[in-house]
Design a protein around this motif. Structure first.
Motif, mmCIF file in Angstrom:
data_model
loop_
_atom_site.group_PDB
_atom_site.id
_atom_site.type_symbol
_atom_site.label_atom_id
_atom_site.label_comp_id
_atom_site.label_asym_id
_atom_site.label_seq_id
_atom_site.Cartn_x
_atom_site.Cartn_y
_atom_site.Cartn_z
ATOM 1 N N LEU A 146 0.835 -1.202 0.000
ATOM 2 C CA LEU A 146 0.000 0.000 0.000
ATOM 3 C C LEU A 146 0.871 1.254 0.000
ATOM 4 C CD1 LEU A 146 -2.722 -1.097 2.597
ATOM 5 C CD2 LEU A 146 -2.897 -1.103 0.105
ATOM 6 N N LYS A 147 1.962 1.204 0.764
ATOM 7 C CA LYS A 147 2.883 2.342 0.808
ATOM 8 C C LYS A 147 3.541 2.552 -0.551
ATOM 9 C CE LYS A 147 6.834 4.170 3.395
ATOM 10 N NZ LYS A 147 7.795 3.908 4.505
ATOM 11 N N GLN A 148 3.965 1.457 -1.179
ATOM 12 C CA GLN A 148 4.586 1.558 -2.498
ATOM 13 C C GLN A 148 3.589 2.074 -3.529
ATOM 14 O OE1 GLN A 148 5.990 -2.131 -4.123
ATOM 15 N NE2 GLN A 148 7.078 -1.168 -5.819
ATOM 16 N N ALA A 149 2.339 1.616 -3.430
ATOM 17 C CA ALA A 149 1.305 2.071 -4.367
ATOM 18 C C ALA A 149 1.086 3.571 -4.248
ATOM 19 C CB ALA A 149 0.005 1.317 -4.106
ATOM 20 N N ASN A 150 1.026 4.076 -3.024
ATOM 21 C CA ASN A 150 0.845 5.515 -2.818
ATOM 22 C C ASN A 150 2.021 6.303 -3.390
ATOM 23 O OD1 ASN A 150 -1.661 5.446 -1.498
ATOM 24 N ND2 ASN A 150 -0.700 4.933 0.451
ATOM 25 N N THR A 151 3.238 5.786 -3.187
ATOM 26 C CA THR A 151 4.428 6.464 -3.705
ATOM 27 C C THR A 151 4.403 6.526 -5.228
ATOM 28 O OG1 THR A 151 5.743 5.738 -1.805
ATOM 29 C CG2 THR A 151 6.945 6.409 -3.780
ATOM 30 N N ILE A 152 4.025 5.407 -5.848
ATOM 31 C CA ILE A 152 3.991 5.355 -7.313
ATOM 32 C C ILE A 152 2.937 6.308 -7.869
ATOM 33 C CG2 ILE A 152 3.376 3.878 -9.271
ATOM 34 C CD1 ILE A 152 4.708 1.563 -7.756
ATOM 35 N N LEU A 153 1.734 6.277 -7.305
ATOM 36 C CA LEU A 153 0.662 7.136 -7.815
ATOM 37 C C LEU A 153 0.991 8.613 -7.615
ATOM 38 C CD1 LEU A 153 -2.489 5.128 -6.664
ATOM 39 C CD2 LEU A 153 -1.594 5.354 -8.984
ATOM 40 N N ASN A 154 1.624 8.939 -6.498
ATOM 41 C CA ASN A 154 1.987 10.338 -6.238
ATOM 42 C C ASN A 154 3.093 10.821 -7.172
ATOM 43 O OD1 ASN A 154 0.116 10.595 -4.171
ATOM 44 N ND2 ASN A 154 1.577 9.981 -2.584
ATOM 45 N N SER A 155 3.859 9.883 -7.734
ATOM 46 C CA SER A 155 4.969 10.271 -8.607
ATOM 47 C C SER A 155 4.542 10.439 -10.056
ATOM 48 C CB SER A 155 6.087 9.222 -8.535
ATOM 49 O OG SER A 155 5.693 8.024 -9.182
ATOM 50 N N LEU A 156 3.312 10.024 -10.360
ATOM 51 C CA LEU A 156 2.855 10.066 -11.749
ATOM 52 C C LEU A 156 2.191 11.391 -12.080
ATOM 53 C CD1 LEU A 156 1.302 6.497 -12.107
ATOM 54 C CD2 LEU A 156 3.538 7.270 -12.893
ATOM 55 N N ASP A 157 2.295 11.751 -13.324
ATOM 56 C CA ASP A 157 1.624 12.954 -13.816
ATOM 57 C C ASP A 157 0.744 12.556 -14.994
ATOM 58 O OD1 ASP A 157 0.823 15.529 -14.180
ATOM 59 O OD2 ASP A 157 2.601 16.133 -15.320
ATOM 60 N N ASN A 158 -0.212 11.646 -14.710
ATOM 61 C CA ASN A 158 -1.119 11.204 -15.764
ATOM 62 C C ASN A 158 -2.489 10.925 -15.156
ATOM 63 O OD1 ASN A 158 -1.065 8.596 -14.589
ATOM 64 N ND2 ASN A 158 0.756 8.067 -15.785
ATOM 65 N N SER A 159 -3.383 10.363 -15.947
ATOM 66 C CA SER A 159 -4.772 10.196 -15.527
ATOM 67 C C SER A 159 -4.929 9.243 -14.346
ATOM 68 C CB SER A 159 -5.614 9.688 -16.703
ATOM 69 O OG SER A 159 -5.083 8.468 -17.206
ATOM 70 N N LEU A 160 -4.008 8.279 -14.190
ATOM 71 C CA LEU A 160 -4.131 7.331 -13.086
ATOM 72 C C LEU A 160 -3.924 7.998 -11.736
ATOM 73 C CD1 LEU A 160 -2.368 4.065 -14.315
ATOM 74 C CD2 LEU A 160 -4.795 4.472 -13.991
ATOM 75 N N ASN A 161 -3.179 9.090 -11.722
ATOM 76 C CA ASN A 161 -2.867 9.753 -10.461
ATOM 77 C C ASN A 161 -4.119 10.245 -9.748
ATOM 78 O OD1 ASN A 161 -1.317 10.834 -8.405
ATOM 79 N ND2 ASN A 161 -1.063 12.787 -9.448
ATOM 80 N N ASN A 162 -5.111 10.726 -10.507
ATOM 81 C CA ASN A 162 -6.330 11.231 -9.873
ATOM 82 C C ASN A 162 -7.546 10.361 -10.167
ATOM 83 O OD1 ASN A 162 -6.785 11.811 -12.523
ATOM 84 N ND2 ASN A 162 -6.853 14.033 -12.291
ATOM 85 N N TRP A 163 -7.320 9.150 -10.676
ATOM 86 C CA TRP A 163 -8.436 8.246 -10.964
ATOM 87 C C TRP A 163 -9.206 7.893 -9.700
ATOM 88 C CZ3 TRP A 163 -11.412 6.936 -14.705
ATOM 89 C CH2 TRP A 163 -12.158 5.762 -14.666
ATOM 90 N N GLN A 164 -8.487 7.782 -8.577
ATOM 91 C CA GLN A 164 -9.148 7.441 -7.318
ATOM 92 C C GLN A 164 -10.140 8.516 -6.890
ATOM 93 O OE1 GLN A 164 -6.309 7.671 -3.989
ATOM 94 N NE2 GLN A 164 -4.877 8.548 -5.452
ATOM 95 N N ASP A 165 -9.982 9.740 -7.399
ATOM 96 C CA ASP A 165 -10.912 10.820 -7.069
ATOM 97 C C ASP A 165 -12.146 10.807 -7.966
ATOM 98 O OD1 ASP A 165 -9.137 11.760 -5.127
ATOM 99 O OD2 ASP A 165 -8.032 12.940 -6.609
ATOM 100 N N LYS A 166 -12.189 9.884 -8.922
ATOM 101 C CA LYS A 166 -13.295 9.838 -9.872
ATOM 102 C C LYS A 166 -14.219 8.651 -9.648
ATOM 103 C CE LYS A 166 -10.456 12.109 -13.386
ATOM 104 N NZ LYS A 166 -9.827 11.997 -14.731
ATOM 105 N N ILE A 167 -13.912 7.807 -8.656
ATOM 106 C CA ILE A 167 -14.741 6.645 -8.340
ATOM 107 C C ILE A 167 -15.007 6.630 -6.843
ATOM 108 C CG2 ILE A 167 -14.836 4.122 -8.264
ATOM 109 C CD1 ILE A 167 -13.207 4.010 -10.738
ATOM 110 N N ASN A 168 -16.245 6.379 -6.474
ATOM 111 C CA ASN A 168 -16.584 6.309 -5.052
ATOM 112 C C ASN A 168 -17.831 5.455 -4.885
ATOM 113 O OD1 ASN A 168 -16.586 6.869 -2.249
ATOM 114 N ND2 ASN A 168 -15.744 8.909 -2.655
ATOM 115 N N THR A 169 -18.182 5.176 -3.662
ATOM 116 C CA THR A 169 -19.392 4.420 -3.365
ATOM 117 C C THR A 169 -20.208 5.176 -2.331
ATOM 118 O OG1 THR A 169 -18.319 3.175 -1.581
ATOM 119 C CG2 THR A 169 -18.252 2.216 -3.793
ATOM 120 N N THR A 170 -21.514 4.956 -2.364
ATOM 121 C CA THR A 170 -22.387 5.555 -1.364
ATOM 122 C C THR A 170 -23.608 4.664 -1.215
ATOM 123 O OG1 THR A 170 -23.515 7.593 -0.674
ATOM 124 C CG2 THR A 170 -23.678 6.985 -3.006
ATOM 125 N N SER A 171 -24.495 5.027 -0.338
ATOM 126 C CA SER A 171 -25.708 4.246 -0.102
ATOM 127 C C SER A 171 -26.844 5.192 0.244
ATOM 128 C CB SER A 171 -25.485 3.251 1.045
ATOM 129 O OG SER A 171 -26.696 2.611 1.387
#
Length: 330
Positions: free
Chosen positions: A112-137
């Motif tokens: 999980l730590k490595q995943a966060n480091t990799i995503l934070n180092s990217l400058d492409n669409s995957l970097n903010n993809w997590q902000d485009k998907i969510n769940t609710t009820s």
């Protein structure tokens, strides 16, 4: 090299096979599938730069397989987590870690730590993809009860090793009791974790919310298995919907308004559901469903948008609850 470029370059190096050759075009396609937005000229320039630091070489042909590891190349340990895998770990961290056994979660932490480091180092669409998907009820959000982490650990370990549990449990509105349990599985229902188990030598499969355990101890004895029991089938049979033990299924007939009819046309009550328009923008719904407390709660939650016609026993029950509720507001 900057940190951002270094990760990209490692991915380029990974695209070169340990044996054989690969073209610049193939490397470009491999890299861009991981979320980068590079062109052929950029990749070619990066490969030339990397050849000064790593034992890679080209046969000089840009259009066919030409890049390879030289024979004198030492084994190079490269990062194995690609950006899309990093995103998967990030989404796992966001949505699933609260339901994982503590020991499994501890083992995941480096990834999980490595995943966060990799995503934070990217400058492409995957970097903010997590902000485009969510769940609710649409269910009223309640604060889930707290569960002792050591209890979760013991329960998961007993399931893994198929061992019995000695427990002190407090049933709702009752005094605490001591049980010998044979764990069968854990099920998550609306943020509540349930242990599915049998007691002593009985074969009745029961459900126990984890937050009601006072004390849990794993025993050395193996847990007893129930013949032909399958957790998925147990759930599909509606056992977490508080089923009526006298009637397994009913032929339900409802009158609903236009809005609810449209909703049920999209999200059906059953596969054999039928909708028929009647007068005054009302619709008749017929469906064969399981009679359960969950069904009764849903019918009551629809207020005056719905009327139960059949079966009569269910109609009388709904009517009685509504009358009793009305009396409280008089």
């Amino acid at each position: 090299m900057s940190k951002k470029v270094t990760y990209k370059d490692f991915q380029i190096l990974k695209a070169i096979p340990a044996k054989g050759k690969v073209s610049t075009t193939h490397i470009l396609e491999t890299i861009n599938k991981q979320g980068f937005e590079l062109n052929k000229r950029t990749v070619q320039r990066d490969l030339n730069n990397l050849s000064e630091f790593f034992a890679i070489a080209s046969d000089g042909n840009k259009d066919v397989a030409g890049w390879y590891w030289r024979e004198d190349a030492q084994k190079l340990e490269l990062p194995v987590m690609s950006p899309d895998v990093a995103l998967t770990f990030k989404m796992t961290q966001n949505y699933l870690t609260q339901f994982m056994p503590p020991n499994v979660l501890a083992q995941l932490q480096p990834y999980l730590k490595q995943a966060n480091t990799i995503l934070n180092s990217l400058d492409n669409s995957l970097n903010n993809w997590q902000d485009k998907i969510n769940t609710t009820s649409r269910v009223l959000p309640l604060i889930p009860p707290k569960i002792k982490s050591e209890h979760i650990e013991i329960i998961y370990q007993s399931l893994l090793k198929e061992k019995q549990l000695k427990t002190i449990y407090r049933p709702i509105k009752q005094k605490k009791k001591e049980y010998i349990m044979h764990p069968l599985g854990v099920v998550i229902v609306d943020q509540i974790l349930y242990l599915v188990a049998t007691l002593w030598d009985y074969e009745d499969v029961l459900q126990f919310p984890l937050h009601r355990f006072i004390d849990i101890e794993e025993l050395a004895e193996n847990s007893k298995k129930i013949k032909d029991f399958n957790l998925n089938n147990y759930i599909k049979q509606g056992n977490f919907l508080f089923p009526d033990k006298q009637e397994t299924s009913i032929d339900l007939v409802l009158i609903v308004n236009q809005y609810l009819a449209q909703y049920l046309a999209e999200s059906k009550l059953a596969t054999n559901q039928k909708i028929t328009k009647i007068k005054d923008d009302n619709f008749k719904i017929t469906a064969t469903v399981q009679l359960s407390q969950q069904l009764k709660w849903w019918l009551l939650s629809q207020g005056d948008d719905i009327e139960v016609l059949k079966p009569k026993k269910l109609r009388d029950y709904i009517k009685k609850v509504i009358i009793n509720s009305y009396k409280k507001y008089e």
